[in-house]
Design a protein around this motif. Structure first.
Motif, PDB file in Angstrom:
ATOM      1  N   ASP A   7       0.838  -1.203   0.000  1.00 17.80           N
ATOM      2  CA  ASP A   7       0.000   0.000   0.000  1.00 17.80           C
ATOM      3  C   ASP A   7       0.875   1.255   0.000  1.00 17.80           C
ATOM      4  O   ASP A   7       1.550   1.536   0.987  1.00 17.80           O
ATOM      5  N   PRO A   8       0.887   2.028  -1.090  1.00 11.62           N
ATOM      6  CA  PRO A   8       1.729   3.219  -1.147  1.00 11.62           C
ATOM      7  C   PRO A   8       1.225   4.386  -0.302  1.00 11.62           C
ATOM      8  O   PRO A   8       1.932   5.388  -0.169  1.00 11.62           O
ATOM      9  N   THR A   9       0.024   4.273   0.272  1.00 10.81           N
ATOM     10  CA  THR A   9      -0.484   5.379   1.096  1.00 10.81           C
ATOM     11  C   THR A   9       0.048   5.337   2.523  1.00 10.81           C
ATOM     12  O   THR A   9      -0.494   6.017   3.404  1.00 10.81           O
ATOM     13  N   VAL A  10       1.115   4.588   2.767  1.00  9.20           N
ATOM     14  CA  VAL A  10       1.711   4.548   4.110  1.00  9.20           C
ATOM     15  C   VAL A  10       2.590   5.766   4.385  1.00  9.20           C
ATOM     16  O   VAL A  10       3.193   5.854   5.460  1.00  9.20           O
ATOM     17  N   HIS A 150      11.969   1.402   7.730  1.00  7.45           N
ATOM     18  CA  HIS A 150      11.137   2.095   6.751  1.00  7.45           C
ATOM     19  C   HIS A 150      10.035   1.232   6.129  1.00  7.45           C
ATOM     20  O   HIS A 150       9.261   1.744   5.315  1.00  7.45           O
ATOM     21  N   ILE A 151       9.932  -0.037   6.480  1.00  8.98           N
ATOM     22  CA  ILE A 151       8.884  -0.874   5.890  1.00  8.98           C
ATOM     23  C   ILE A 151       7.681  -0.873   6.832  1.00  8.98           C
ATOM     24  O   ILE A 151       7.682  -1.520   7.886  1.00  8.98           O
ATOM     25  N   ILE A 152       6.679  -0.116   6.452  1.00 10.43           N
ATOM     26  CA  ILE A 152       5.490   0.088   7.286  1.00 10.43           C
ATOM     27  C   ILE A 152       4.454  -0.998   7.002  1.00 10.43           C
ATOM     28  O   ILE A 152       4.163  -1.307   5.847  1.00 10.43           O
ATOM     29  N   ASP A 153       3.900  -1.553   8.060  1.00 17.42           N
ATOM     30  CA  ASP A 153       2.792  -2.504   7.930  1.00 17.42           C
ATOM     31  C   ASP A 153       1.502  -1.696   7.884  1.00 17.42           C
ATOM     32  O   ASP A 153       1.140  -1.062   8.880  1.00 17.42           O
ATOM     33  N   PRO A 154       0.793  -1.672   6.753  1.00 17.40           N
ATOM     34  CA  PRO A 154      -0.416  -0.844   6.665  1.00 17.40           C
ATOM     35  C   PRO A 154      -1.528  -1.301   7.601  1.00 17.40           C
ATOM     36  O   PRO A 154      -2.462  -0.544   7.870  1.00 17.40           O
ATOM     37  N   ARG A 155      -1.423  -2.517   8.127  1.00 18.32           N
ATOM     38  CA  ARG A 155      -2.440  -3.005   9.060  1.00 18.32           C
ATOM     39  C   ARG A 155      -2.297  -2.365  10.431  1.00 18.32           C
ATOM     40  O   ARG A 155      -3.260  -2.280  11.186  1.00 18.32           O
ATOM     41  N   THR A 156      -1.088  -1.908  10.763  1.00 12.43           N
ATOM     42  CA  THR A 156      -0.844  -1.317  12.075  1.00 12.43           C
ATOM     43  C   THR A 156      -0.399   0.134  11.996  1.00 12.43           C
ATOM     44  O   THR A 156      -0.492   0.861  12.990  1.00 12.43           O
ATOM     45  N   GLY A 157       0.106   0.563  10.830  1.00  8.72           N
ATOM     46  CA  GLY A 157       0.645   1.906  10.699  1.00  8.72           C
ATOM     47  C   GLY A 157       2.014   2.066  11.334  1.00  8.72           C
ATOM     48  O   GLY A 157       2.510   3.181  11.494  1.00  8.72           O
ATOM     49  N   ALA A 158       2.645   0.943  11.708  1.00 10.70           N
ATOM     50  CA  ALA A 158       3.948   0.972  12.365  1.00 10.70           C
ATOM     51  C   ALA A 158       4.938   0.132  11.567  1.00 10.70           C
ATOM     52  O   ALA A 158       4.549  -0.697  10.741  1.00 10.70           O
ATOM     53  N   PRO A 159       6.253   0.332  11.803  1.00  8.53           N
ATOM     54  CA  PRO A 159       7.235  -0.523  11.143  1.00  8.53           C
ATOM     55  C   PRO A 159       6.946  -2.002  11.408  1.00  8.53           C
ATOM     56  O   PRO A 159       6.590  -2.381  12.521  1.00  8.53           O
ATOM     57  N   ALA A 160       7.087  -2.810  10.370  1.00  5.71           N
ATOM     58  CA  ALA A 160       6.733  -4.225  10.464  1.00  5.71           C
ATOM     59  C   ALA A 160       7.583  -4.934  11.510  1.00  5.71           C
ATOM     60  O   ALA A 160       8.781  -4.688  11.634  1.00  5.71           O
ATOM     61  N   ALA A 161       6.950  -5.826  12.251  1.00  5.53           N
ATOM     62  CA  ALA A 161       7.641  -6.664  13.237  1.00  5.53           C
ATOM     63  C   ALA A 161       7.143  -8.082  13.042  1.00  5.53           C
ATOM     64  O   ALA A 161       6.249  -8.554  13.755  1.00  5.53           O
ATOM     65  N   THR A 162       7.700  -8.762  12.045  1.00  3.80           N
ATOM     66  CA  THR A 162       7.187 -10.081  11.664  1.00  3.80           C
ATOM     67  C   THR A 162       8.212 -11.186  11.834  1.00  3.80           C
ATOM     68  O   THR A 162       7.921 -12.340  11.510  1.00  3.80           O
ATOM     69  N   GLY A 163       9.402 -10.861  12.328  1.00  5.54           N
ATOM     70  CA  GLY A 163      10.436 -11.871  12.471  1.00  5.54           C
ATOM     71  C   GLY A 163      11.210 -12.123  11.203  1.00  5.54           C
ATOM     72  O   GLY A 163      12.090 -12.977  11.175  1.00  5.54           O
ATOM     73  N   VAL A 164      10.894 -11.383  10.131  1.00  5.23           N
ATOM     74  CA  VAL A 164      11.606 -11.515   8.862  1.00  5.23           C
ATOM     75  C   VAL A 164      12.471 -10.272   8.666  1.00  5.23           C
ATOM     76  O   VAL A 164      11.977  -9.149   8.757  1.00  5.23           O
TER      77      VAL A 164
END
Length: 228
Positions: A7-10, A150-164
């Motif tokens: 989603d580019p609207t992040v 800089h990789i934002i999770d659009p589901r949370t609006g925060a930087p991704a924290a997925t273990g990857v």
């Protein structure tokens, strides 16, 4: 194709996380953070594209960041212009397209080790493909004592924290490889690998935060250990 996860609207969320200036000017040690502002509930569906008039309309509060796709798109366009050549490579900071051979042999592409940026983790052997990597290892900064990226999770609006930590994808275009790599990183180890497995035109390699490596089934034949 990504069910809205790419989603580019992040952009507003990216700015709110502190990425509000050129990367080299960001704080890489702790400093007081600006007050976070509430973000509007906006996503890519709020972008109105009028093909007839050639216009794009953004809803109030909507901002677009094309950093996750523009580089790959540019490499693809450059490769199109070089289409009359049998053998060539176009590389934009690790996102690249190769055609033909490298002195009669398949191209070799090093995949950077996200835990030791001066070394390759593995080496890919490829021809007539596009390769792109999405990683949280390079563009990060410190805010309120926390390392953000800089990789934002659009589901949370925060930087991704997925273990990857990083995902490298091989496909027919750099644009597609970029999108698939970021989506797999956002989905995490299990769902991200399944996502790459479902993409019949792509192969992927995921580096996890415990330094282990997970690949999609078809990727094994392309990977060799990097020289020490």
């Amino acid at each position: 194709a990504t069910n809205g996860l790419f989603d580019p609207t992040v952009l507003p969320a990216l700015v709110a996380a502190g990425y509000d200036r050129s990367f080299e000017l960001l704080p890489h040690s702790n400093e007081a953070a600006a007050e976070a502002k509430a973000l509007p509930a906006i996503n890519w569906r709020d972008i109105e594209i009028d093909n007839a008039s050639g216009t794009i309309r953004l809803s109030p509060g909507c901002g677009v960041d094309l950093g996750g796709i523009a580089k790959g798109w540019t490499v693809d366009k450059a490769a199109e212009r070089l289409g009359s050549f049998a053998d060539f490579a176009v590389d934009a900071g690790g996102d690249l397209c190769v055609r033909g051979t490298q002195s009669g042999k398949p191209w070799t592409v090093g995949v950077q080790n996200p835990f030791a940026l001066d070394r390759d983790l593995v080496v890919l052997t490829v021809r007539n493909v596009a390769v792109a990597t999405s990683t949280i290892a390079r563009r990060h900064w410190i805010r309120d004592g926390q390392q953000l990226h800089h990789i934002i999770d659009p589901r949370t609006g925060a930087p991704a924290a997925t273990g990857v930590v990083a995902v490298t994808v091989i496909s027919h275009s750099v644009t597609r490889s970029e999108v698939l790599a970021k989506t797999a990183l956002l989905l995490g180890r299990v769902t991200g690998r399944a996502f790459l497995e479902d993409a019949s035109d792509a192969e992927g390699l995921m580096v996890l935060d415990d330094e282990s490596v997970v690949t999609s089934t078809d990727a094994f034949g392309r990977i060799a250990k990097a020289p020490r």
